[in-house]
Scaffold this active site. Structure first.
Site, PDB file in Angstrom:
ATOM      1  N   GLU A  16       0.880  -1.175   0.000  1.00  0.00           N
ATOM      2  CA  GLU A  16       0.000   0.000   0.000  1.00  0.00           C
ATOM      3  C   GLU A  16       0.912   1.218   0.000  1.00  0.00           C
ATOM      4  O   GLU A  16       1.361   1.669   1.045  1.00  0.00           O
ATOM      5  CB  GLU A  16      -0.885   0.003   1.255  1.00  0.00           C
ATOM      6  CG  GLU A  16      -1.820  -1.182   1.370  1.00  0.00           C
ATOM      7  CD  GLU A  16      -3.041  -1.079   0.466  1.00  0.00           C
ATOM      8  OE1 GLU A  16      -3.244  -0.030  -0.169  1.00  0.00           O
ATOM      9  OE2 GLU A  16      -3.797  -2.063   0.399  1.00  0.00           O
ATOM     10  N   CYS A  31      -2.511   9.181   2.158  1.00  0.00           N
ATOM     11  CA  CYS A  31      -2.133   8.576   0.877  1.00  0.00           C
ATOM     12  C   CYS A  31      -3.157   8.959  -0.184  1.00  0.00           C
ATOM     13  O   CYS A  31      -2.844   9.010  -1.368  1.00  0.00           O
ATOM     14  CB  CYS A  31      -2.031   7.070   1.012  1.00  0.00           C
ATOM     15  SG  CYS A  31      -3.464   6.351   1.809  1.00  0.00           S
TER      16      CYS A  31
HETATM   17  P1  NAD Z   1       8.089   5.233   4.896  1.00  0.00           P
HETATM   18  O1  NAD Z   1       8.160   4.419   3.657  1.00  0.00           O
HETATM   19  O2  NAD Z   1       9.170   6.177   5.189  1.00  0.00           O
HETATM   20  O3  NAD Z   1       7.983   4.263   6.179  1.00  0.00           O
HETATM   21  C1  NAD Z   1       6.963   3.288   6.306  1.00  0.00           C
HETATM   22  C2  NAD Z   1       7.437   2.180   7.237  1.00  0.00           C
HETATM   23  O4  NAD Z   1       8.492   1.466   6.606  1.00  0.00           O
HETATM   24  C3  NAD Z   1       7.969   2.664   8.582  1.00  0.00           C
HETATM   25  O5  NAD Z   1       7.506   1.819   9.596  1.00  0.00           O
HETATM   26  C4  NAD Z   1       9.483   2.512   8.404  1.00  0.00           C
HETATM   27  O6  NAD Z   1      10.177   2.284   9.607  1.00  0.00           O
HETATM   28  C5  NAD Z   1       9.535   1.270   7.536  1.00  0.00           C
HETATM   29  N1  NAD Z   1      10.784   1.091   6.790  1.00  0.00           N
HETATM   30  C6  NAD Z   1      11.629   2.039   6.305  1.00  0.00           C
HETATM   31  N2  NAD Z   1      12.673   1.456   5.669  1.00  0.00           N
HETATM   32  C7  NAD Z   1      12.469   0.122   5.739  1.00  0.00           C
HETATM   33  C8  NAD Z   1      13.179  -1.004   5.279  1.00  0.00           C
HETATM   34  N3  NAD Z   1      14.340  -0.881   4.620  1.00  0.00           N
HETATM   35  N4  NAD Z   1      12.665  -2.236   5.516  1.00  0.00           N
HETATM   36  C9  NAD Z   1      11.499  -2.380   6.165  1.00  0.00           C
HETATM   37  N5  NAD Z   1      10.781  -1.350   6.658  1.00  0.00           N
HETATM   38  C10 NAD Z   1      11.264  -0.115   6.440  1.00  0.00           C
HETATM   39  O7  NAD Z   1       6.667   5.975   4.846  1.00  0.00           O
HETATM   40  P2  NAD Z   1       6.062   7.100   5.812  1.00  0.00           P
HETATM   41  O8  NAD Z   1       6.759   8.397   5.597  1.00  0.00           O
HETATM   42  O9  NAD Z   1       5.934   6.568   7.208  1.00  0.00           O
HETATM   43  O10 NAD Z   1       4.556   7.214   5.248  1.00  0.00           O
HETATM   44  C11 NAD Z   1       4.184   8.005   4.169  1.00  0.00           C
HETATM   45  C12 NAD Z   1       4.022   7.166   2.912  1.00  0.00           C
HETATM   46  O11 NAD Z   1       3.130   6.088   3.119  1.00  0.00           O
HETATM   47  C13 NAD Z   1       3.405   7.981   1.776  1.00  0.00           C
HETATM   48  O12 NAD Z   1       4.063   7.681   0.582  1.00  0.00           O
HETATM   49  C14 NAD Z   1       1.960   7.494   1.743  1.00  0.00           C
HETATM   50  O13 NAD Z   1       1.313   7.673   0.509  1.00  0.00           O
HETATM   51  C15 NAD Z   1       2.147   6.058   2.090  1.00  0.00           C
HETATM   52  N6  NAD Z   1       0.884   5.481   2.580  1.00  0.00           N
HETATM   53  C16 NAD Z   1       0.182   4.685   1.727  1.00  0.00           C
HETATM   54  C17 NAD Z   1      -1.040   4.170   2.131  1.00  0.00           C
HETATM   55  C18 NAD Z   1      -1.850   3.313   1.204  1.00  0.00           C
HETATM   56  O14 NAD Z   1      -2.769   2.684   1.685  1.00  0.00           O
HETATM   57  N7  NAD Z   1      -1.570   3.272  -0.086  1.00  0.00           N
HETATM   58  C19 NAD Z   1      -1.536   4.453   3.415  1.00  0.00           C
HETATM   59  C20 NAD Z   1      -0.775   5.258   4.254  1.00  0.00           C
HETATM   60  C21 NAD Z   1       0.447   5.770   3.824  1.00  0.00           C
END
Ligand code: NAD
Length: 516
Positions: free
Chosen positions: A269, A303
């Protein structure tokens, strides 16, 4: 705890949710431990330290996985409707804690109190939904081509489901996954965003009450509050059958590749770049409300936030002028104060990204009709409050093709609906989309095969604010995953086809002869 925190009544909320000044970030059932470094959670609302958290270290990770594996062996044998009963009790607990949890979401993440409460309501709704689904985990029965044979499909639990979540929905996304994973007989391990660790600890505390009251195996729900390295371990671990990842496209791309390398399953997602088409036949009053809420709600950090408005040339000036007027009336400030429309961004890194995007946009030719600005002074001490802004752009600008997680709205003019749909689809992401029109032909074209290429396509509703009953997710760089309603439960199970021969013969399929 600072005086300011007391002023917002947060101190009582933290106490009710079992949050201490120093917390341990690993929990398996009711047991808490942690061997990692200590992190601090600051509120973007006022910049105050809320609490400290000792994060999960590598040795905690192994303990959690081993306990989860053990719990799965027991939990999968509990009949699905009985597992549904446990999810029902979780829903009841969430009703009990709704006000406190909603307030914590608002204070730690920065969304408005109404949206914080709404997020908890979504958790309650998915629990209710999952209870019903727990009696509906059905497969097809089909007629065999061989006499005296019966053929059917059934679904079995997968095992450990790893849930990695983003900061912007710090509690709901976990519950969407957990409620369904559980009724399907799986156990869950949650790696929440390190930007909202206290929301995760509060959820786990609520969950622990359910586990204890039902004498359930403690490893059915665990949390690992940690940075991305522990997230990476979950991604790479063969013992984790499904990784449900919610976050940026950048990280999601890596998650997708790594999980696929080990033939694991993933639900992705990822980022969106959502547009509303405002047609010549739109109800303009409704369109303005939908566009403004979509663009500035959660300070543009959903998102599904509206990032682009594709407006018919005949109504372009009217829409533009009314938007400028509406933006002039927006109140920006403490999200716990319900008279404010826009709260802060999550942190100062996000503020920097907002400023960078504006700079980049201007360089490419974006014409700002409502200027952006970082707010300073009384009430804005956290440094995370920004002014929502609007720019006239071309869809082809690099910055418009990119998801900036901030309240920046782009306006694009169109002449024909075909052109508008082409513009709407001409971005790498494919999450949410909508058209504002009272013209049936336009609405149906937008929803047809020649229409929107997104996972969500709405008519006369904005791009944000989905209900849990439908499958939620998007195409292209949004990842293709689906969560929440409809038949999404199938993602959390493995499908098995069974053929039973109740005769004394052994006929082969396709009429193949094999006589000995
Ligand atoms: P992010 O990608 O920075 O982090 C998301 C999660 O991934 C965090 O828990 C982080 O610790 C983890 N993470 C980071 N690097 C990782 C790795 N190498 N391996 C495993 N896990 C890792 O995102 P964010 O800034 O927290 O959230 C914003 C983003 O999320 C936006 O792009 C938004 O559109 C998206 N989002 C999408 C949806 C959807 O349903 N499509 C819903 C909510 C948020």
């Amino acid at each position: 705890m600072s005086k300011k925190i007391k002023d917002f009544g947060i101190e009582k909320t933290l106490k009710n949710l079992g949050i201490k000044e120093e917390n341990k970030g690993t929990s398996v059932g009711g047991k808490y431990f942690a061997s990692g470094k200590t992190i601090e959670s600051f509120s973007p609302v006022d910049g105050n330290l809320i609490a400290k958290i000792k994060t999960s270290g590598e040795s905690d990770y192994d303990k959690v996985i081993e306990t989860a594996e053990k719990a799965f062996k027991e939990f999968r044998l509990i009949p699905a409707p009985k597992r549904g009963e446990i999810v029902r009790q979780l829903g009841q607990k969430l009703r009990q804690y709704k006000d406190d949890l909603g307030k914590l979401v608002s204070y730690e993440m920065g969304k408005s109190l109404q949206e914080g409460l709404g997020e908890v309501q979504e958790m309650i709704d998915i629990c209710d939904f999952a209870v019903g689904v727990s009696r509906q985990l059905h497969g097809y029965t089909m007629h065999s081509e061989r006499p005296g044979h019966r053929m059917y499909e059934q679904y079995h639990p997968l095992g450990i489901v790893g849930i990695i979540t983003a900061f912007n929905f710090p509690v709901a996304v976990w519950s969407w996954n957990t409620a369904l994973a559980w009724i399907c007989g799986n156990v869950t391990i949650w790696k929440p965003s390190e930007k909202t660790p206290l929301c995760a600890i509060a959820c786990q505390n609520i969950m622990n009450e359910v586990i204890k009251e039902n004498n359930l195996p403690e490893g059915i729900s665990s949390v690992l509050v940690a940075d991305h390295e522990i997230g990476q371990k979950l991604v790479d671990d063969k013992r984790v059958s499904l990784v449900s990842f919610t976050g940026s496209t950048r990280v999601g791309r890596m998650v997708s590749t790594n999980v696929a390398q080990r033939f694991g399953k993933s639900i992705l997602e990822l980022g969106g770049n959502n547009a509303i088409i405002i047609s010549k036949d739109a109800d303009i009053d409704m369109s303005i409300i939908g566009a403004v809420f979509g663009a500035v709600g959660t300070a543009g950090q959903r998102c599904t936030s509206t990032r682009r408005l594709i407006i018919h040339e005949s109504v372009y000036d009217e829409v533009k002028n009314r938007l400028v007027k509406a933006y002039g009336q927006l109140k920006i400030g403490n999200p716990l104060d319900e008279t404010n429309h826009v709260g802060p961004l999550i942190d100062t890194d996000a503020v920097n990204m907002y400023q960078e995007a504006i700079k980049k946009g201007k360089k490419e030719g974006a014409k700002f009709i409502v200027e952006g600005e970082v707010l300073k002074g009384k009430g804005y001490e956290s440094g995370c409050y920004v002014k929502p802004c609007i720019a006239e752009v071309k869809n082809s600008y690099e910055i418009v093709q990119h998801e900036t997680f901030a309240p920046i709205l782009y306006l694009i003019k169109y002449k024909t609906l075909d052109e508008a749909i082409a513009i709407q689809n001409d971005v790498p992401q494919g999450l949410s989309s909508s058209i504002m029109t009272q013209n049936l032909r336009e609405a149906e074209l937008f929803l047809s095969h020649a229409g929107s290429d997104c996972g969500i396509a709405n008519v006369n509703i904005g791009t944000s604010g989905a209900e849990i009953g439908g499958a939620f997710g998007g195409e292209k760089e949004t990842g293709g995953g689906r969560e929440s309603g409809s038949d999404v439960w199938k993602y959390y199970m493995r499908r098995q086809t069974n053929t039973i021969n109740y005769t004394a013969q052994l006929p082969l399929a396709q009429g193949i002869k094999f006589d000995l």
